[in-house]
Write an enzyme that holds these catalytic residues in place. Structure first.
Site, PDB file in Angstrom:
ATOM      1  N   HIS A 398       0.534  -1.589  -0.139  1.00  0.00           N
ATOM      2  CA  HIS A 398      -0.177  -0.123   0.368  1.00  0.00           C
ATOM      3  C   HIS A 398       0.711   1.362   0.086  1.00  0.00           C
ATOM      4  CE1 HIS A 398      -3.764   2.207   0.187  1.00  0.00           C
ATOM      5  NE2 HIS A 398      -4.093   2.397   1.493  1.00  0.00           N
ATOM      6  N   ASN A 423      -3.896   7.526   5.967  1.00  0.00           N
ATOM      7  CA  ASN A 423      -4.419   6.422   4.782  1.00  0.00           C
ATOM      8  C   ASN A 423      -6.072   6.900   3.833  1.00  0.00           C
ATOM      9  OD1 ASN A 423      -4.572   4.016   3.400  1.00  0.00           O
ATOM     10  ND2 ASN A 423      -5.832   2.601   5.925  1.00  0.00           N
TER      11      ASN A 423
END
Ligand SMILES: *[C@@H]1O[C@H](CO)[C@@H](O)[C@H](O)[C@H]1NC(C)=O
Ligand SMILES: *[C@@H]1O[C@H](CO)[C@@H](O)[C@H](O)[C@H]1NC(C)=O
Ligand SMILES: *[C@@H]1O[C@H](CO)[C@@H](O)[C@H](O)[C@H]1NC(C)=O
Length: 470
Positions: A398, A423
């Protein structure tokens, strides 16, 4: 008179399987085939049939019946072996147990069209033997994992997220991340040399949001678009341009522009590379989110929405959009570009100094199964699933935006250092869309590949944009 509500008994029937179910019923020789209601697996509400009858009969006893709807139900122990012609209270009254699936729980779950229901991320179908057979995927949200994390006290708390509920762990890793691990060549990219001066004072707490108010952009929500490569890049570039222009420009750059138009060796919502994203930002540039809004994939994430605007050179290194904004209400189709990105060392202090001097940085990280349920605290990958099969312990790459750091003392007096990072799972995830993660230990490889960049901001840009501001 029974009420209109119906319940599903512990057994099931399925239209396609009617014949085999029928045969099972037939095996009870003289017994009448159950009513059509039975065949669809739908029965009347709870009732104390066996109890009212005055008891249960051992073994097989075809006389051991009670009137039931427009037919009869059985209270003999033969029920245990057969499909569904026993009375609703057979299990509780005759066996003192509950059916394998409590009827009340199943009631509104079963799709009577195809006799299936979903237990979290697993589809249950009616098997040949008249029993529910469920898939065995590891789910993205597992109740026991959340409870274990919160019970054992790892320094962070876990929570249920409705947007993840019903997804498998594999789906989470496949659709909620989306950054390809940089190739070895890229990973070996030279780190910039930073002169760490003994005099550089690094505070114990720093948050870019406090130092540059109004210039750090809020966490985005990538939905089920597997493109953190585009989201983290756009976010870091947005912050950097805002900081460098001293707030004259505060564009929120468009991830969709990257997803749809940066298609060279990139997969849009099927994953991509951050080096490719930076290449595009430097050479072509992107417009703002307002101009080119994010449109999450409706059907298959592989279907990338076609590119609605490119940019072309207009001299002096400047570029201009080739089309109006895809959002017809937005007229500002200015193109924003960056300089080449640079790689920072994995040294904690150098990363900190970079953030403090120049703004948020981009980092790749390995996301493990327990990260999805993170709610608050200092994240560390836990061992809660170590005893589980390997399908419950997985990770994938990620990319995120690190915006600051801090440290916290626990009740034992031990200090825990952390990064603050944004995030791209929306603002209801984690700490308002942010998370804190252990610092200085390369937790989940978050310090392994860290990128900084300068926006391409000229005095002229600052002047032009300044004039336009309200
Ligand atoms: C029900 O049947 C199963 C399988 O035949 C058996 O293992 C179980 O002991 C039976 N239960 C009762 C209460 O008779
Ligand atoms: C988690 O959320 C889903 C959907 O909102 C809900 O169905 C489920 O029961 C919840 N699980 C727990 C443990 O709260
Ligand atoms: C998501 O992105 C990763 C990294 O590029 C890729 O390996 C994975 O196959 C992608 N998943 C889907 C469903 O496209």
């Amino acid at each position: 008179q029974q009420t209109g509500s119906t319940i599903i008994l512990f057994t099931c029937t399925k239209n396609e399987y009617s014949t085999s179910v029928f045969n099972l019923f037939q095996s009870r020789t003289k017994r009448e085939l159950a009513s059509p209601l039975h065949l669809r697996g739908i029965r009347d509400p709870y009732g104390s049939y066996c109890q009212r009858r005055g008891g249960c009969c051992p073994g097989r006893n075809d006389q051991c019946t009670v009137p039931y709807l427009d037919t009869i139900c059985y209270c003999d122990l033969f029920c245990n072996r057969t499909v569904s012609d026993c009375c609703p209270d057979f299990w509780s009254h005759c066996l003192g147990t509950t059916p394998p699936y409590p009827p009340s729980k199943l009631n509104d779950k079963v799709n009577s069209e195809d006799s299936t229901y979903k237990e979290n991320c697993n589809l249950c179908t009616c098997g040949q033997n008249g029993r529910w057979e469920c898939e065995h995927h590891a789910c993205l949200i597992e109740d026991d994992m959340i409870q274990e994390i919160n019970r054992r006290g790892y320094g962070w708390r876990a929570s249920n997220y409705s947007q993840f509920w019903g997804m498998t762990l594999d789906e989470g890793l496949q659709y909620r991340l989306g950054t390809q691990r940089p190739s070895r060549t890229i990973m070996n990219m030279n780190e910039i040399q930073m002169n760490m001066n003994g005099n550089d004072h690094l505070p114990s707490y720093f948050n870019a949001v406090d130092k540059w108010p109004g210039k750090i952009h809020e966490p985005f929500d990538q939905g089920n678009c597997n493109a953190s490569w585009a989201f983290s890049t756009a976010a870091v570039a947005s912050d950097r341009i805002s900081i460098q222009s001293m707030g004259h420009m505060t564009p929120q750059l468009s991830p969709q522009n990257l997803i749809s138009c940066d298609t060279r060796h990139q997969g849009g919502c099927s994953g991509g590379r951050i080096d490719g994203a930076w290449w595009y930002l430097r050479r072509k540039g992107v417009v703002t989110e307002e101009c080119y809004p994010f449109s999450p994939p409706q059907q298959s994430p592989a279907e990338v929405a076609r590119c609605m605007m490119q940019s072309r050179a207009v001299g002096r290194g400047k570029r201009q959009a080739t089309a109006h904004c895809p959002n017809s209400h937005s007229y500002h189709n200015d193109i924003y570009q960056s300089t080449p990105p640079y790689r920072l060392s994995s040294n904690e202090n150098e990363i900190m100094k970079e953030i403090m001097d120049n703004g948020p940085v981009q980092a790749i990280m390995e996301v493990h199964e327990d990260f999805f349920v993170y709610k608050s605290g200092i994240y560390r990958h836990t061992d809660v699933n170590y005893h589980k099969p390997s399908q419950s312990r997985k990770h994938a790459t990620h990319s995120v935006r690190i915006t600051g750091w801090g440290e916290e003392r626990d009740y034992n007096g031990r200090t825990h250092k952390y990064w603050i990072a944004a995030n791209s799972w929306g603002k209801n995830w984690g700490e308002d869309g942010y998370f804190r993660i252990a610092r200085g230990v390369n937790e989940c490889e978050i310090e392994a590949f860290v990128i900084g960049v300068w926006g391409r901001v000229t005095m002229e840009d600052m002047h032009n944009h300044h004039g336009r501001r309200k």
